[in-house]
Design a protein around this motif. Structure first.
Motif, mmCIF file in Angstrom:
data_model
loop_
_atom_site.group_PDB
_atom_site.id
_atom_site.type_symbol
_atom_site.label_atom_id
_atom_site.label_comp_id
_atom_site.label_asym_id
_atom_site.label_seq_id
_atom_site.Cartn_x
_atom_site.Cartn_y
_atom_site.Cartn_z
ATOM 1 N N ILE A 38 -3.949 8.208 1.567
ATOM 2 C CA ILE A 38 -4.706 8.405 0.322
ATOM 3 C C ILE A 38 -5.073 9.880 0.144
ATOM 4 C CG2 ILE A 38 -6.945 7.904 -0.749
ATOM 5 C CD1 ILE A 38 -6.550 5.027 0.262
ATOM 6 N N ARG B 32 3.817 6.503 -0.025
ATOM 7 C CA ARG B 32 3.600 5.046 0.030
ATOM 8 C C ARG B 32 4.706 4.352 0.802
ATOM 9 N NH1 ARG B 32 2.077 3.184 -5.955
ATOM 10 N NH2 ARG B 32 2.544 1.138 -5.105
ATOM 11 N N THR B 33 5.921 4.867 0.695
ATOM 12 C CA THR B 33 7.031 4.266 1.454
ATOM 13 C C THR B 33 6.781 4.378 2.953
ATOM 14 O OG1 THR B 33 8.571 4.845 -0.298
ATOM 15 C CG2 THR B 33 9.509 4.385 1.854
ATOM 16 N N PHE C 206 3.709 2.289 4.054
ATOM 17 C CA PHE C 206 3.958 0.847 4.145
ATOM 18 C C PHE C 206 4.684 0.506 5.447
ATOM 19 C CE2 PHE C 206 6.433 -2.978 3.142
ATOM 20 C CZ PHE C 206 5.410 -3.806 2.732
ATOM 21 N N ASP D 69 -2.357 5.161 -8.998
ATOM 22 C CA ASP D 69 -0.940 5.483 -9.066
ATOM 23 C C ASP D 69 -0.296 4.674 -10.174
ATOM 24 O OD1 ASP D 69 1.475 6.464 -8.513
ATOM 25 O OD2 ASP D 69 1.584 5.778 -6.433
ATOM 26 N N PRO E 31 6.406 3.858 -10.095
ATOM 27 C CA PRO E 31 7.006 2.611 -9.593
ATOM 28 C C PRO E 31 6.510 2.303 -8.181
ATOM 29 C CG PRO E 31 8.589 4.402 -9.556
ATOM 30 C CD PRO E 31 7.377 4.922 -10.262
ATOM 31 N N ALA E 32 6.471 1.011 -7.824
ATOM 32 C CA ALA E 32 5.972 0.606 -6.508
ATOM 33 C C ALA E 32 7.124 0.563 -5.506
ATOM 34 C CB ALA E 32 5.313 -0.756 -6.604
ATOM 35 N N PRO E 33 7.167 1.495 -4.561
ATOM 36 C CA PRO E 33 8.277 1.482 -3.594
ATOM 37 C C PRO E 33 8.206 0.292 -2.640
ATOM 38 C CG PRO E 33 6.694 3.201 -3.025
ATOM 39 C CD PRO E 33 6.243 2.618 -4.318
ATOM 40 N N GLU E 34 6.992 -0.296 -2.499
ATOM 41 C CA GLU E 34 6.853 -1.432 -1.562
ATOM 42 C C GLU E 34 7.706 -2.620 -2.009
ATOM 43 O OE1 GLU E 34 4.130 -0.239 -3.230
ATOM 44 O OE2 GLU E 34 3.431 1.166 -1.706
ATOM 45 N N ILE F 64 11.168 -2.044 -0.875
ATOM 46 C CA ILE F 64 11.277 -2.208 0.586
ATOM 47 C C ILE F 64 11.296 -3.692 0.943
ATOM 48 C CG2 ILE F 64 10.063 -1.829 2.774
ATOM 49 C CD1 ILE F 64 9.047 0.792 1.632
ATOM 50 N N VAL F 65 10.416 -4.461 0.300
ATOM 51 C CA VAL F 65 10.359 -5.897 0.635
ATOM 52 C C VAL F 65 11.623 -6.613 0.182
ATOM 53 C CG1 VAL F 65 9.174 -8.027 0.049
ATOM 54 C CG2 VAL F 65 7.886 -6.077 0.818
ATOM 55 N N ASN G 105 1.765 -8.301 1.805
ATOM 56 C CA ASN G 105 1.272 -6.936 2.005
ATOM 57 C C ASN G 105 1.749 -6.027 0.871
ATOM 58 O OD1 ASN G 105 0.127 -4.692 3.156
ATOM 59 N ND2 ASN G 105 1.663 -4.443 4.741
ATOM 60 N N ALA G 106 3.032 -6.124 0.524
ATOM 61 C CA ALA G 106 3.576 -5.272 -0.539
ATOM 62 C C ALA G 106 2.911 -5.581 -1.876
ATOM 63 C CB ALA G 106 5.081 -5.499 -0.642
ATOM 64 N N VAL H 273 -0.594 -4.032 -1.886
ATOM 65 C CA VAL H 273 -0.560 -2.559 -2.014
ATOM 66 C C VAL H 273 -0.167 -2.159 -3.426
ATOM 67 C CG1 VAL H 273 0.635 -0.472 -1.255
ATOM 68 C CG2 VAL H 273 -0.121 -2.131 0.426
ATOM 69 N N SER H 274 0.872 -2.797 -3.981
ATOM 70 C CA SER H 274 1.342 -2.354 -5.295
ATOM 71 C C SER H 274 0.337 -2.688 -6.398
ATOM 72 C CB SER H 274 2.724 -2.947 -5.602
ATOM 73 O OG SER H 274 2.670 -4.338 -5.497
ATOM 74 N N ALA I 91 -2.897 -0.296 -5.806
ATOM 75 C CA ALA I 91 -2.639 1.126 -6.031
ATOM 76 C C ALA I 91 -2.714 1.454 -7.520
ATOM 77 C CB ALA I 91 -1.278 1.518 -5.475
ATOM 78 N N LEU J 28 -7.287 0.314 -3.041
ATOM 79 C CA LEU J 28 -6.131 0.188 -2.138
ATOM 80 C C LEU J 28 -6.596 0.186 -0.683
ATOM 81 C CD1 LEU J 28 -3.037 0.405 -1.533
ATOM 82 C CD2 LEU J 28 -3.306 2.860 -1.674
#
Lengths: 99, 161
Positions: free
Chosen positions: A58, A72-73, A76, B16, B19-22, B25-26, B70-71, B74-75, B78, B85
């Motif tokens: 943060i 954030r990548t 995570f 934020d 776009p949510a990168p989580e 990833i998921v 979790n993703a 977070v998304s 955020a 967050l």
């Protein structure tokens, strides 16, 4: 940890000697107590680690909002790796207590 | 830092909007989990029979659900604020750990459950999928041109015109 194991074993032996449990039951009780303790201890470290990861992430996003996606990548993935420690503690608990 | 300085923005109010990168990833983790599932379930079936296979599948599903939850947390948080967050993820960690514990505790006495392959699947799938994803993410962070979504013009600026 070794001292705690000794204490739990001594407690189990004392309970068995007093006739409250059989030796096997006393040993199973001691194993269950130690498993619970191990699970609790295993959850502390990842909790601290996740707090540090999110705090720093943060801070990084507040300083450089344009790098938020990259932060954030990595955040995570770092959190998921840290959680693996807690998961291993949980697995040890389940296997010690129920398997 | 002067709190009355109009140029200063509190981190509590920042959020934020990108776009949510989580989520990406998921999606990758689930796709790779589906690829790894036959190996994990097959190995458990060899060692513990059909019950082992079901248990390993359950463990893998728990891991993927844990990542997805979790993703999602977070998304969503955020976009609200970084303070949200932080709070949601710390409490979310405890809640998700409790959910995984409850999910294993509830099924532990069912006839199709073998605890050893389930627990092995939990740890191996969690760590294995993360290492697999980490390899891709570290490559794409170091060399953004290697991302599959990148076009020829993104990768080579000389083709831009």
């Amino acid at each position: 940890m070794e001292a705690l194991t000794r204490i739990a074993s001594a407690g189990a032996r004392a309970a068995a000697a007093a006739g409250e449990f059989t030796a096997a039951e006393a040993k199973a009780n001691a194993a269950a107590q130690m498993a619970g303790l191990a699970y609790g201890l295993a959850a502390i470290g990842p909790g601290v680690g996740i707090g540090m990861i999110f705090g720093k992430a943060i801070e990084a996003m507040a300083r450089q909002p344009e790098s938020a996606g990259m932060v954030r990548t990595t955040m995570f993935l770092g959190v998921a790796f840290t959680e693996a420690l807690a998961l291993i503690g949980f697995v040890a608990f389940i296997l010690l207590k129920f398997a | 830092m002067k709190s009355d300085d109009p140029r200063m923005v509190s981190v509590l109010s920042m959020h934020d909007q990108g776009p949510a990168p989580e989520a990406q990833i998921v999606r990758d983790l689930v796709r790779r989990g589906a690829m790894a599932a036959p190996v994990l379930v097959g190995a458990s079936a060899i060692g513990w029979g059909a019950d082992g296979a079901w248990s390993a599948g359950y463990g893998l599903a728990l891991v993927l659900a844990n990542f997805a939850l979790n993703a999602w947390v977070v998304s969503v948080t955020a976009r609200i604020s970084y303070a949200m967050l932080m709070g949601a993820t710390l409490f979310g960690y405890l809640i998700r750990l409790a959910l995984v514990s409850a999910a294993v505790y509830v099924v532990r006495d069912l006839p199709w459950v073998e605890l050893v392959p389930m627990c092995l699947a939990l740890v191996v799938a969690h760590v294995g999928l993360l290492f697999w994803e980490l390899r891709y993410v570290s490559l794409s962070l170091a060399f953004p041109g290697l991302k599959p979504a990148a076009t020829a013009t993104d990768a080579d600026p000389s083709h831009a015109d």
